[in-house]
Structure formats: structure tokens, C-alpha cells
Design an enzyme around this catalytic site. Structure first.
Site, PDB file in Angstrom:
ATOM      1  N   LYS A   1       0.736  -1.402   0.039  1.00 35.71           N
ATOM      2  CA  LYS A   1       0.094   0.110   0.004  1.00 35.71           C
ATOM      3  C   LYS A   1       0.996   1.224   0.154  1.00 35.71           C
ATOM      4  O   LYS A   1       0.513   2.187  -0.669  1.00 35.71           O
ATOM      5  CB  LYS A   1      -0.882  -0.031   1.377  1.00 35.71           C
TER       6      LYS A   1
ATOM      7  N   GLN B   1      -4.817  -1.516   9.188  1.00 40.35           N
ATOM      8  CA  GLN B   1      -4.705  -2.901   9.006  1.00 40.35           C
ATOM      9  C   GLN B   1      -5.239  -3.865   9.812  1.00 40.35           C
ATOM     10  O   GLN B   1      -4.956  -3.654  11.107  1.00 40.35           O
ATOM     11  CB  GLN B   1      -3.244  -3.075   8.610  1.00 40.35           C
TER      12      GLN B   1
ATOM     13  N   ASP C   1     -11.370   2.642   3.513  1.00 44.48           N
ATOM     14  CA  ASP C   1     -11.477   1.004   3.326  1.00 44.48           C
ATOM     15  C   ASP C   1     -13.111   0.740   3.152  1.00 44.48           C
ATOM     16  O   ASP C   1     -13.594  -0.116   2.853  1.00 44.48           O
ATOM     17  CB  ASP C   1     -11.029   0.600   4.655  1.00 44.48           C
TER      18      ASP C   1
HETATM   19  N1  GUN Z   1      -6.649  -6.880   6.112  1.00 44.46           N
HETATM   20  C1  GUN Z   1      -7.219  -7.787   5.089  1.00 44.46           C
HETATM   21  N2  GUN Z   1      -7.677  -6.982   4.089  1.00 44.46           N
HETATM   22  C2  GUN Z   1      -7.800  -5.620   4.662  1.00 44.46           C
HETATM   23  C3  GUN Z   1      -8.326  -4.494   3.986  1.00 44.46           C
HETATM   24  O1  GUN Z   1      -8.878  -4.685   2.832  1.00 44.46           O
HETATM   25  N3  GUN Z   1      -8.348  -3.475   4.711  1.00 44.46           N
HETATM   26  C4  GUN Z   1      -7.715  -3.549   5.956  1.00 44.46           C
HETATM   27  N4  GUN Z   1      -7.711  -2.243   6.658  1.00 44.46           N
HETATM   28  N5  GUN Z   1      -7.154  -4.602   6.512  1.00 44.46           N
HETATM   29  C5  GUN Z   1      -7.050  -5.825   5.858  1.00 44.46           C
END
Ligand code: GUN
Length: 302
Positions: A54, A98, A121
Site C-alpha cells: 500500500k 490494517q 476502506d
Molecule cells: N486486512 C485484510 N484485508 C484488509 C483490507 O482490505 N483493509 C484493511 N484495513 N485490513 C485488511
């Protein structure tokens, strides 16, 4: 092979290029760039690798990227204080925590503390509600479902009046993509069925699908005979089924398998996504798109 491959890696490049161009243009006109903070708690290897990707993607697009790594021992209160700080910071347009979080942290409280207008998100209940209402009400569609819809549209698959069957009812994929495909509007207008672990005859429903979206997390769950000839098959499953040595790097890497038996399914489907290289690359891409949207909205140009 009869099916056309829908490659997330290629679509990702198209979209990232579009975002990069837009960021450059806005920077020239307004002298500012989108700001994204990634909050990573602890040292879960999968989370580290997602967050690293990311950060790399945000950097490439010219975003301001804030990395905020916190110890595994953090309390809910300390995380809430941190989120409050970023909620109030005008140079931050997107806040990403996350997941998963350590056991002692109240995940729901933490996600609900994020300003819904910075919740790139799309996990906050306000954004889930906005998604349910649809149309111009939608602010941040959750990233994986948004990526799926984008792939279907860019592949030129007709969605209006199509029978869509979604396998799996998770909050992150199954429920939102089902909701998105039934809305009025382009890339949607479908008739949607959701099947899950308590469904009586999963195969029967799948066989009707013009568009089959599989997000069950069970390797090889969908059998080739469940696929309608010519259907569009979107495989969201990323299951680690073993390890191998990478030919490129010489390092150990995971062997990934989807929820659909790709080798046989590709002979029946009209379109299919590979694993890896299908839906996976789209999630981070759509996160960047949501961050850009939040940034533009903060400038009053969305
Ligand atoms: N953990 C696994 N997939 C995701 C996601 O799309 N967003 C976040 N914040 N955590 C994750």
C-alpha cells in the site's frame, strides 16, 4: 482455453496511471497532494506485506504517505487517541487501520472511530449504509468489491439483467458486492443470489449464474460442472496451499490457489480471473482511488 482472462495486474496499471495523471494535474493547480496514513499494529507477516505494498503504491502515485507502526501491546484507548489525531489532521484524507488487530483491541470501536469521510476502506457503518442506499449516496465502496465491479465492467461483461450468484456472505466481500450488483446504474442492475454454508443446493444456484463471484476462502470449492458455459467467473479466493522456491528471487513463496478449479473452469467459462494476478491487485488500487476521491472532496472538486 476458451475463457478470456481478466487480468487484475493489467487493469491495475490502467487505473493507477489514471490516478497518477489526476494527482499531477491537481498538484499543479492546487499545490497539494492526497494524504494517506497506514496504521499497522504488531508484526503479522501478511499485514506487513499488505501495508508495504500500500505504501509503495501510494508513493508511486505521488501521495503523501504516513506510516504509523504501533506495538502489538497497544490498548484500544491509545489507538482511539491516534485515530482522533488523524481525524483532525487536514493533510490526511484517508485513514487505514490494517486488520486483523491484536485480541486485546476492540476492533469494532476502532473502526467506528474513523471519520466516515476519511474511511477509505469503506468499513464504517455510515459507509456501509451509504453503500446500501446506492447512487450518489455512496462515498467509499469497499475496495475488494469495488475492484470486482471494475473488472467486470472493464472486461465488457453485461451486468444489466444478468443472474449474479455470490458465493460467501462476508462483510468485506460477499455482502457488499451483492448489494452493489443489485443497485440501479451502470455495472449493476443485476438479479442477485447469495449462497453460503447453510444453502441447500449451492451447485444448483451456481449453475444459473451469468456472473459467478466466489469469495468463500475454500480452495477449489466451485467445481467445473457448477459453471454455466460462457459465464463470467470472478475468483476472490487466495488460499495458501503450500510453499515453493521462487524462480525469480530464490526465496520461499506461498503457493496460492483460488476457490475455483481454474484449469478446468477456464475451458467452460467465457471470462475468468486467475489466482494470483486476478482480483488481488485490484484491492489496493481501489484504496488509492478512494483516497483520491476523499482528497478531491476535501478540495471541493469531487
Ligand atoms: N486486512 C485484510 N484485508 C484488509 C483490507 O482490505 N483493509 C484493511 N484495513 N485490513 C485488511
Amino acid at each position: 482455453m476458451t475463457a478470456k482472462l481478466i487480468k487484475g495486474t493489467e487493469i491495475r496499471e490502467e487505473i493507477l496511471q489514471e490516478i497518477e495523471n489526476e494527482v499531477k494535474k491537481i498538484k499543479e493547480e492546487h499545490g497539494t497532494v492526497p494524504g494517506l496514513v497506514t496504521i499497522l499494529v504488531g508484526e503479522n507477516p501478511a499485514s506487513i506485506s499488505y501495508v508495504t505494498l500500500k505504501i509503495k503504491t501510494a508513493d508511486r502515485l505521488g501521495f503523501k504517505e504516513v506510516q504509523d507502526n504501533q506495538p502489538d501491546s497497544i490498548t484500544t484507548e491509545d489507538l482511539l487517541t491516534l485515530i482522533d489525531k488523524y481525524n483532525k489532521n487536514d493533510s490526511i484524507n484517508g485513514i487505514l487501520v490494517q486488520l486483523p488487530l491484536p485480541k486485546q483491541v476492540d476492533e469494532k470501536k476502532v473502526l467506528n472511530a474513523i471519520d466516515p469521510d476519511k474511511d477509505v476502506d469503506g468499513f464504517h457503518p455510515v459507509n456501509v449504509g451509504r453503500l446500501m442506499i446506492g447512487g450518489s449516496e455512496v462515498k467509499f465502496p469497499p475496495c475488494t468489491p469495488a475492484g470486482i465491479q471494475e473488472m467486470i465492467v472493464r472486461a465488457g461483461v453485461e451486468t444489466s439483467g444478468a443472474e449474479v450468484v455470490v458465493v460467501g456472505r462476508s462483510n468485506i466481500v460477499g455482502k457488499p458486492i451483492a448489494n452493489m450488483m443489485l443497485q440501479k446504474g451502470p455495472g449493476a442492475n443485476s438479479t442477485v443470489t447469495v449462497v453460503h454454508t447453510r444453502t441447500k443446493d449451492m451447485a444448483d444456484h451456481c449453475k444459473r449464474a451469468d456472473i459467478l463471484i466466489v469469495a468463500a476462502g475454500v480452495p477449489g470449492l466451485v467445481k467445473p460442472e457448477w459453471i454455466k458455459p460462457g459465464a463470467c467467473v470472478i475468483d476472490v479466493g487466495v488460499n495458501r496451499v503450500g510453499e515453493k522456491i521462487s524462480e525469480k528471487t530464490g526465496k520461499k513463496i506461498a503457493i496460492l490457489k483460488g476457490d475455483v478449479d481454474f484449469d478446468e473452469a477456464k475451458e467452460i467459462a467465457g471470462w475468468i480471473t486467475p489466482v494470483p494476478g486476478g482480483v488481488g491487485p485490484m484491492t489496493i488500487t481501489m484504496l488509492m482511488k478512494n483516497t483520491l476521491k476523499s482528497f478531491k472532496s476535501s478540495l471541493g472538486i469531487a
